[in-house]
Design an enzyme around this catalytic site. Sequence first.
Site, PDB file in Angstrom:
ATOM      1  N   THR A  92      13.915  49.804 -51.379  1.00 19.81           N
ATOM      2  CA  THR A  92      14.760  51.010 -51.354  1.00 19.81           C
ATOM      3  C   THR A  92      16.118  50.631 -51.942  1.00 19.81           C
ATOM      4  O   THR A  92      17.095  50.510 -51.220  1.00 19.81           O
ATOM      5  CB  THR A  92      14.941  51.549 -49.918  1.00 19.81           C
ATOM      6  OG1 THR A  92      15.373  50.461 -49.070  1.00 19.81           O
ATOM      7  CG2 THR A  92      13.665  52.118 -49.373  1.00 19.81           C
ATOM      8  N   PHE A 159      13.779  42.527 -40.110  1.00 23.05           N
ATOM      9  CA  PHE A 159      15.104  41.897 -40.114  1.00 23.05           C
ATOM     10  C   PHE A 159      15.098  40.555 -40.833  1.00 23.05           C
ATOM     11  O   PHE A 159      15.997  39.744 -40.646  1.00 23.05           O
ATOM     12  CB  PHE A 159      15.592  41.702 -38.677  1.00 23.05           C
ATOM     13  CG  PHE A 159      15.597  42.970 -37.869  1.00 23.05           C
ATOM     14  CD1 PHE A 159      16.627  43.885 -38.028  1.00 23.05           C
ATOM     15  CD2 PHE A 159      14.576  43.264 -36.977  1.00 23.05           C
ATOM     16  CE1 PHE A 159      16.638  45.075 -37.292  1.00 23.05           C
ATOM     17  CE2 PHE A 159      14.578  44.435 -36.239  1.00 23.05           C
ATOM     18  CZ  PHE A 159      15.610  45.346 -36.395  1.00 23.05           C
ATOM     19  N   LEU A 160      14.070  40.303 -41.656  1.00 25.25           N
ATOM     20  CA  LEU A 160      13.965  38.942 -42.194  1.00 25.25           C
ATOM     21  C   LEU A 160      15.076  38.603 -43.174  1.00 25.25           C
ATOM     22  O   LEU A 160      15.532  39.440 -43.945  1.00 25.25           O
ATOM     23  CB  LEU A 160      12.587  38.670 -42.805  1.00 25.25           C
ATOM     24  CG  LEU A 160      12.136  39.300 -44.112  1.00 25.25           C
ATOM     25  CD1 LEU A 160      12.683  38.558 -45.326  1.00 25.25           C
ATOM     26  CD2 LEU A 160      10.618  39.264 -44.158  1.00 25.25           C
ATOM     27  N   ASN A 218      22.766  45.531 -40.143  1.00 28.09           N
ATOM     28  CA  ASN A 218      23.334  45.033 -41.396  1.00 28.09           C
ATOM     29  C   ASN A 218      24.804  45.423 -41.542  1.00 28.09           C
ATOM     30  O   ASN A 218      25.605  44.652 -42.072  1.00 28.09           O
ATOM     31  CB  ASN A 218      22.515  45.522 -42.592  1.00 28.09           C
ATOM     32  CG  ASN A 218      21.301  44.630 -42.826  1.00 28.09           C
ATOM     33  OD1 ASN A 218      21.148  43.589 -42.177  1.00 28.09           O
ATOM     34  ND2 ASN A 218      20.432  45.014 -43.738  1.00 28.09           N
ATOM     35  N   PHE A 259      27.892  34.139 -38.899  1.00 26.56           N
ATOM     36  CA  PHE A 259      28.394  35.179 -39.816  1.00 26.56           C
ATOM     37  C   PHE A 259      29.902  35.310 -39.756  1.00 26.56           C
ATOM     38  O   PHE A 259      30.472  36.372 -39.946  1.00 26.56           O
ATOM     39  CB  PHE A 259      27.691  36.521 -39.587  1.00 26.56           C
ATOM     40  CG  PHE A 259      26.415  36.576 -40.371  1.00 26.56           C
ATOM     41  CD1 PHE A 259      25.353  35.763 -40.033  1.00 26.56           C
ATOM     42  CD2 PHE A 259      26.283  37.397 -41.482  1.00 26.56           C
ATOM     43  CE1 PHE A 259      24.186  35.749 -40.787  1.00 26.56           C
ATOM     44  CE2 PHE A 259      25.112  37.393 -42.234  1.00 26.56           C
ATOM     45  CZ  PHE A 259      24.066  36.565 -41.880  1.00 26.56           C
ATOM     46  N   LEU A 260      30.547  34.198 -39.464  1.00 24.60           N
ATOM     47  CA  LEU A 260      32.000  34.148 -39.434  1.00 24.60           C
ATOM     48  C   LEU A 260      32.473  33.137 -40.477  1.00 24.60           C
ATOM     49  O   LEU A 260      33.529  32.536 -40.340  1.00 24.60           O
ATOM     50  CB  LEU A 260      32.460  33.750 -38.026  1.00 24.60           C
ATOM     51  CG  LEU A 260      33.821  34.256 -37.552  1.00 24.60           C
ATOM     52  CD1 LEU A 260      33.872  35.775 -37.542  1.00 24.60           C
ATOM     53  CD2 LEU A 260      34.146  33.711 -36.160  1.00 24.60           C
ATOM     54  N   GLY A 267      26.477  39.227 -50.657  1.00 20.90           N
ATOM     55  CA  GLY A 267      25.790  39.881 -51.769  1.00 20.90           C
ATOM     56  C   GLY A 267      24.345  40.032 -51.379  1.00 20.90           C
ATOM     57  O   GLY A 267      24.016  40.103 -50.202  1.00 20.90           O
ATOM     58  N   CYS A 270      20.341  43.399 -49.761  1.00 25.27           N
ATOM     59  CA  CYS A 270      20.389  44.199 -48.529  1.00 25.27           C
ATOM     60  C   CYS A 270      21.802  44.634 -48.141  1.00 25.27           C
ATOM     61  O   CYS A 270      22.116  45.818 -48.193  1.00 25.27           O
ATOM     62  CB  CYS A 270      19.764  43.434 -47.380  1.00 25.27           C
ATOM     63  SG  CYS A 270      17.992  43.215 -47.596  1.00 25.27           S
ATOM     64  N   LYS A 273      23.979  47.121 -50.528  1.00 25.30           N
ATOM     65  CA  LYS A 273      23.429  48.470 -50.756  1.00 25.30           C
ATOM     66  C   LYS A 273      23.183  49.190 -49.428  1.00 25.30           C
ATOM     67  O   LYS A 273      23.278  50.415 -49.357  1.00 25.30           O
ATOM     68  CB  LYS A 273      22.167  48.427 -51.615  1.00 25.30           C
ATOM     69  CG  LYS A 273      20.965  47.741 -51.002  1.00 25.30           C
ATOM     70  CD  LYS A 273      19.785  48.654 -50.755  1.00 25.30           C
ATOM     71  CE  LYS A 273      18.594  47.858 -50.279  1.00 25.30           C
ATOM     72  NZ  LYS A 273      17.814  48.424 -49.216  1.00 25.30           N
TER      73      LYS A 273
END
Length: 443
Positions: A92, A159-160, A218, A259-260, A267, A270, A273
């Site tokens: 998508t 969620f991969l 996300n 994720f910090l 980029g 996923c 977009k």
Amino acid sequence: MVAEQRSKISVIGTGYLGATHAACMAELGFDVLGLDVDPAKIGSLSAGRVPFYEPGLEEILSRNLANGRLRFTTDYAEVAEFADIHFICVGTPQRSDSNAADLTYVEAAIENLGPLLTRPAVVIGKSTVPVGTAAVAAARIAALAPAGDRVELGWSPEFLREGFGVEDTLRPNRIVIGTDSPRVEAAMREVSATQIEQGIPFLVTDLQTAELVKVSANAFLATKISFINAMAEVSEAAGADVIKLAQALSYDDRIGGKFLGPGLGFGGGCLPKDIRAFMARADELGVEPALSFLREVDAINQRRRARTIDIARGLIGGSFAGRTVGVLGAAFKPNSDDIRDSPALDVASTIASLGAKVTVYDPEALEKARQEHPDLNYAHSMLEAVRDAEVVLLLTEWAEFRDADPDELAKVVAEPKIVDGRNALDPDHWRALGWTYRALGRP
Ligand code: UDX
């Protein structure tokens, strides 16, 4: 006693998500038929070759092709005849004319499969879709199918992470199924039996909530990355060190360290977009202000690319015209050959457009990069890429670059100057060996 017959499974769409899902379902013991409209992809998968880089997937693919549990086809009639449970795993992407998601492939899957479903079946969407898509798809497929409302549709977001696709599919941190049908729920429990046994949380929700789980996850991850990158911007202005800052924040377990990681930003196929499609959908739902912060998340992310270019330009005296630049990394992240919305390639090609001779090396993504960006030069090794470079940019943090020997690189570059776009190197070490070292968010 006759053993209970296991459901047969089809997987429609065999990209990163579908190919991994199909192989892993076979690995779990199911008979699986994968479908794609691209004969090249099907030819490659049928021959045991994964058409993209995903560690561990080729072994599982080969093993299950050999034992006969996994096959591939381009024929919808074969899929409809074969399977009891159909997974929709098509892409998508972002629409070319707006921020919204392009649902062409989801619609095509429903339109092609629906009319062929002559017996009861369960259809489970896994693609990331705007909230509200699944309800429309459920009504549409029941209307198209000769079996009518004995064809039921649910949505189970995936969620991969690329590079960890096999692990994330076999051992996800949760399984979500959106449905109000006991039959769809039972089908999902059957295919998830191994994971449920392992204690992996299994959540049943309505369709809309299941769709939202994925995009909000996300959006949260993107926000967390942009948060620390905003702190990097402030740190640069204030003379602080964002790496130390992130470390100090991470010890608060309400915040956590994942994720910090400050740097060039996110980029891939996923996060960028998905946050844009989420904003577009919120707008349609009349709640645009609820997600307007995501515009800022996107803008912070884009500014990191511009800032990286500015730092490199500063290091070579203010202009790229006629200069030689070495770039390490093309994939949007390490352990992947995916270059969709790759920050590394965006930076590299902008620098090339400003007049520099840019040479790129990446351990896995060179071929894809070459097709997409013929404006850049490509090298087959790290040393070749940085040969004669007046500045080196590290833009994707592959282990090979993290472990690079500054002395080795210093022997071949024209000037020992490096911009560490991923905060992947030890500044003290590189500086001690004579390098001018610059990074995002650090003095
Ligand atoms: C993401 C989600 O993690 C996954 O759950 C979803 O199914 C698909 O989207 P993926 O695109 O494979 O997965 O990559 P991910 O590992 O999440 O990284 C996304 C981007 O964020 C990469 O460009 C990465 O370099 C960047 N990133 C990640 C940072 O800049 N800092 C970090 O601290 C972490």
